[in-house]
Write a protein that holds these residues in place. Structure first.
Motif, PDB file in Angstrom:
ATOM      1  N   ILE A   1     -12.041   0.680  -3.430  1.00 26.26           N
ATOM      2  CA  ILE A   1     -10.793   0.374  -2.723  1.00 26.26           C
ATOM      3  C   ILE A   1      -9.862  -0.471  -3.590  1.00 26.26           C
ATOM      4  O   ILE A   1      -8.651  -0.255  -3.629  1.00 26.26           O
ATOM      5  CB  ILE A   1     -11.077  -0.366  -1.402  1.00 26.26           C
ATOM      6  N   GLN A   2     -10.433  -1.421  -4.298  1.00 22.36           N
ATOM      7  CA  GLN A   2      -9.617  -2.366  -5.056  1.00 22.36           C
ATOM      8  C   GLN A   2      -8.817  -1.668  -6.153  1.00 22.36           C
ATOM      9  O   GLN A   2      -7.667  -2.014  -6.406  1.00 22.36           O
ATOM     10  CB  GLN A   2     -10.502  -3.451  -5.677  1.00 22.36           C
ATOM     11  N   ILE A   3      -9.403  -0.665  -6.789  1.00 22.73           N
ATOM     12  CA  ILE A   3      -8.678   0.038  -7.845  1.00 22.73           C
ATOM     13  C   ILE A   3      -7.465   0.766  -7.275  1.00 22.73           C
ATOM     14  O   ILE A   3      -6.417   0.855  -7.916  1.00 22.73           O
ATOM     15  CB  ILE A   3      -9.606   1.031  -8.592  1.00 22.73           C
ATOM     16  N   LEU A   4      -7.575   1.250  -6.039  1.00 18.85           N
ATOM     17  CA  LEU A   4      -6.430   1.899  -5.390  1.00 18.85           C
ATOM     18  C   LEU A   4      -5.332   0.877  -5.108  1.00 18.85           C
ATOM     19  O   LEU A   4      -4.153   1.125  -5.376  1.00 18.85           O
ATOM     20  CB  LEU A   4      -6.868   2.572  -4.091  1.00 18.85           C
ATOM     21  N   LEU A   5      -5.720  -0.263  -4.582  1.00 17.94           N
ATOM     22  CA  LEU A   5      -4.751  -1.307  -4.260  1.00 17.94           C
ATOM     23  C   LEU A   5      -4.080  -1.864  -5.508  1.00 17.94           C
ATOM     24  O   LEU A   5      -2.888  -2.154  -5.511  1.00 17.94           O
ATOM     25  CB  LEU A   5      -5.443  -2.445  -3.501  1.00 17.94           C
ATOM     26  N   ASP A   6      -4.860  -1.999  -6.583  1.00 20.09           N
ATOM     27  CA  ASP A   6      -4.340  -2.626  -7.806  1.00 20.09           C
ATOM     28  C   ASP A   6      -3.451  -1.693  -8.616  1.00 20.09           C
ATOM     29  O   ASP A   6      -2.530  -2.153  -9.301  1.00 20.09           O
ATOM     30  CB  ASP A   6      -5.497  -3.086  -8.700  1.00 20.09           C
ATOM     31  N   THR A   7      -3.710  -0.390  -8.568  1.00 18.32           N
ATOM     32  CA  THR A   7      -3.108   0.516  -9.545  1.00 18.32           C
ATOM     33  C   THR A   7      -2.116   1.502  -8.948  1.00 18.32           C
ATOM     34  O   THR A   7      -1.292   2.054  -9.676  1.00 18.32           O
ATOM     35  CB  THR A   7      -4.221   1.300 -10.291  1.00 18.32           C
ATOM     36  N   ALA A   8      -2.152   1.732  -7.649  1.00 19.98           N
ATOM     37  CA  ALA A   8      -1.279   2.762  -7.062  1.00 19.98           C
ATOM     38  C   ALA A   8       0.196   2.410  -7.173  1.00 19.98           C
ATOM     39  O   ALA A   8       1.054   3.290  -7.282  1.00 19.98           O
ATOM     40  CB  ALA A   8      -1.660   3.009  -5.606  1.00 19.98           C
ATOM     41  N   GLY A   9       0.508   1.103  -7.142  1.00 21.12           N
ATOM     42  CA  GLY A   9       1.893   0.680  -7.332  1.00 21.12           C
ATOM     43  C   GLY A   9       2.846   1.290  -6.323  1.00 21.12           C
ATOM     44  O   GLY A   9       2.580   1.305  -5.117  1.00 21.12           O
ATOM     45  N   PRO A  10       3.980   1.853  -6.790  1.00 20.30           N
ATOM     46  CA  PRO A  10       4.996   2.384  -5.875  1.00 20.30           C
ATOM     47  C   PRO A  10       4.519   3.525  -4.991  1.00 20.30           C
ATOM     48  O   PRO A  10       5.138   3.800  -3.969  1.00 20.30           O
ATOM     49  CB  PRO A  10       6.099   2.872  -6.830  1.00 20.30           C
ATOM     50  N   VAL A  11       3.431   4.206  -5.376  1.00 20.94           N
ATOM     51  CA  VAL A  11       2.969   5.346  -4.577  1.00 20.94           C
ATOM     52  C   VAL A  11       1.910   4.950  -3.554  1.00 20.94           C
ATOM     53  O   VAL A  11       1.330   5.820  -2.893  1.00 20.94           O
ATOM     54  CB  VAL A  11       2.430   6.479  -5.487  1.00 20.94           C
ATOM     55  N   LEU A  12       1.651   3.656  -3.398  1.00 23.22           N
ATOM     56  CA  LEU A  12       0.643   3.214  -2.444  1.00 23.22           C
ATOM     57  C   LEU A  12       1.023   3.623  -1.020  1.00 23.22           C
ATOM     58  O   LEU A  12       0.166   4.009  -0.225  1.00 23.22           O
ATOM     59  CB  LEU A  12       0.455   1.690  -2.511  1.00 23.22           C
ATOM     60  N   GLY A  13       2.330   3.558  -0.701  1.00 24.40           N
ATOM     61  CA  GLY A  13       2.777   3.955   0.628  1.00 24.40           C
ATOM     62  C   GLY A  13       2.559   5.436   0.890  1.00 24.40           C
ATOM     63  O   GLY A  13       2.242   5.819   2.008  1.00 24.40           O
ATOM     64  N   VAL A  14       2.732   6.264  -0.137  1.00 26.44           N
ATOM     65  CA  VAL A  14       2.463   7.692   0.013  1.00 26.44           C
ATOM     66  C   VAL A  14       0.973   7.919   0.194  1.00 26.44           C
ATOM     67  O   VAL A  14       0.537   8.691   1.048  1.00 26.44           O
ATOM     68  CB  VAL A  14       2.984   8.480  -1.214  1.00 26.44           C
ATOM     69  N   LEU A  15       0.167   7.231  -0.610  1.00 31.09           N
ATOM     70  CA  LEU A  15      -1.285   7.350  -0.513  1.00 31.09           C
ATOM     71  C   LEU A  15      -1.767   6.980   0.886  1.00 31.09           C
ATOM     72  O   LEU A  15      -2.669   7.610   1.439  1.00 31.09           O
ATOM     73  CB  LEU A  15      -1.947   6.454  -1.567  1.00 31.09           C
ATOM     74  N   ALA A  16      -1.136   5.962   1.480  1.00 34.03           N
ATOM     75  CA  ALA A  16      -1.542   5.505   2.816  1.00 34.03           C
ATOM     76  C   ALA A  16      -1.330   6.560   3.881  1.00 34.03           C
ATOM     77  O   ALA A  16      -1.968   6.522   4.939  1.00 34.03           O
ATOM     78  CB  ALA A  16      -0.775   4.235   3.186  1.00 34.03           C
ATOM     79  N   GLN A  17      -0.449   7.517   3.634  1.00 39.78           N
ATOM     80  CA  GLN A  17      -0.155   8.549   4.629  1.00 39.78           C
ATOM     81  C   GLN A  17      -1.051   9.780   4.491  1.00 39.78           C
ATOM     82  O   GLN A  17      -1.002  10.673   5.340  1.00 39.78           O
ATOM     83  CB  GLN A  17       1.313   8.979   4.495  1.00 39.78           C
ATOM     84  N   LEU A  18      -1.856   9.810   3.431  1.00 37.66           N
ATOM     85  CA  LEU A  18      -2.710  10.981   3.223  1.00 37.66           C
ATOM     86  C   LEU A  18      -3.941  10.929   4.117  1.00 37.66           C
ATOM     87  O   LEU A  18      -4.499   9.848   4.352  1.00 37.66           O
ATOM     88  CB  LEU A  18      -3.156  11.046   1.757  1.00 37.66           C
ATOM     89  N   PRO A  19      -4.403  12.060   4.607  1.00 37.97           N
ATOM     90  CA  PRO A  19      -5.665  12.083   5.363  1.00 37.97           C
ATOM     91  C   PRO A  19      -6.796  11.554   4.491  1.00 37.97           C
ATOM     92  O   PRO A  19      -6.890  11.867   3.310  1.00 37.97           O
ATOM     93  CB  PRO A  19      -5.859  13.579   5.657  1.00 37.97           C
TER      94      PRO A  19
END
Length: 287
Positions: A202-220
């Protein structure tokens, strides 16, 4: 002997809890390990404990305390015996600069460190290549960042390093986001999620997704820890949401990711403020 073994196990568990973003549990384990590791009388293990403490502080965005701990250990690791640890603490300090938007601090770190030409030349420094790729993308050196990401991808294929490959996918998604290639963003994020979820990364997603974290949050399948950072706490049931975004909505999202105000976005895109608010709502929020 059992106390010593317990200390080592707690150290490992603290790292695993941090990786899965269970920060309270990580803190408990690192605190439990402290006394046993001190009795071992092995500085390397104590420094490893401080390294995990610094990671926890950074994840909590307690940057001042993290910097103090990092600087303390940078002084402790000046000798050649601990050069690997010093490089890691230097990297963490540069990570904090990056998170706080101090790109000059990251540039200074890059100029002062001796990153080899290729990750294969020194696999222990792979995280430094990741930060370099993120920095290059942030300053607009897209071609250089893309080239480095391709090299990191080949390195991951050769050594089968899943965590680093997830980071590569996330940065590539950010790169495609900046280009406006939304279909590629979705594909890259879905692959990153597929690899990260079974490992609890989980931490690597939070640390590295940057501007696309909001898009990632909407994915199933997006982890609850990431969905919870946005208004909607449930994954979107609109699987085609990303494809439905218009080019203009993409422009709005990119500018929002750059912390532009509604007025600034409207001025740059020649839209009304109300249009900007509506666009941001329909694309970012699952009502």
């Amino acid at each position: 002997t059992s106390n010593i073994l317990s200390g080592l196990v707690d150290l490992l568990l603290a790292r695993l809890y941090w990786e899965s973003n269970q920060l309270e549990e990580a803190q408990k384990k690192i605190d439990q390990s402290a006394g046993n590791l001190e009795r071992l009388g092995m500085p390397g293990l104590q420094i490893s404990g401080d390294l995990i403490r610094a990671l926890i502080l950074i994840a909590r965005e307690e940057y001042s305390d993290a910097v103090n701990l990092i600087n303390k250990n940078r002084r402790r690791t000046r000798s050649s015996e601990f050069i690997g640890f010093k490089q890691l603490f230097d990297l963490l300090r540069a990570e904090i600069h990056f998170k706080m938007g101090n790109l000059a601090g990251v540039k200074e770190w890059l100029e002062g460190t001796s990153i080899p030409a290729s990750p294969l030349d020194d696999p222990a420094r792979e995280q430094e290549f990741i930060l370099k790729a993120r920095y290059l993308l942030e300053i607009g050196a897209v071609a250089e960042s893309s080239q480095l990401l391709d090299e990191l991808g080949r390195y991951c294929d050769k050594v089968h390093h899943i965590r680093i490959y997830i980071a590569v996918l996330l940065i590539q998604a950010d790169l495609e986001w900046k280009k406006g290639n939304l279909g590629s963003v979705k594909t890259l994020l879905e692959e990153a999620l597929t690899l990260a979820a079974p490992q609890g990364y989980i931490q690597i997603l939070l640390d590295t997704a940057g501007p696309v974290l909001g898009v990632l949050a909407q994915l199933p399948g997006a982890p609850a820890e990431i969905r919870a950072r946005f208004r909607g706490t449930e994954p979107s049931d609109q699987s085609g949401l990303i494809e439905m975004l218009t080019a203009r909505e993409m422009d709005v999202l990119r500018l929002l990711a750059e912390n532009k105000t509604n007025t600034e976005i409207a001025h740059q895109l020649v839209l009304s403020g109300e249009t900007v608010k509506f666009g941001a709502t329909v694309t970012l929020v699952d009502e």
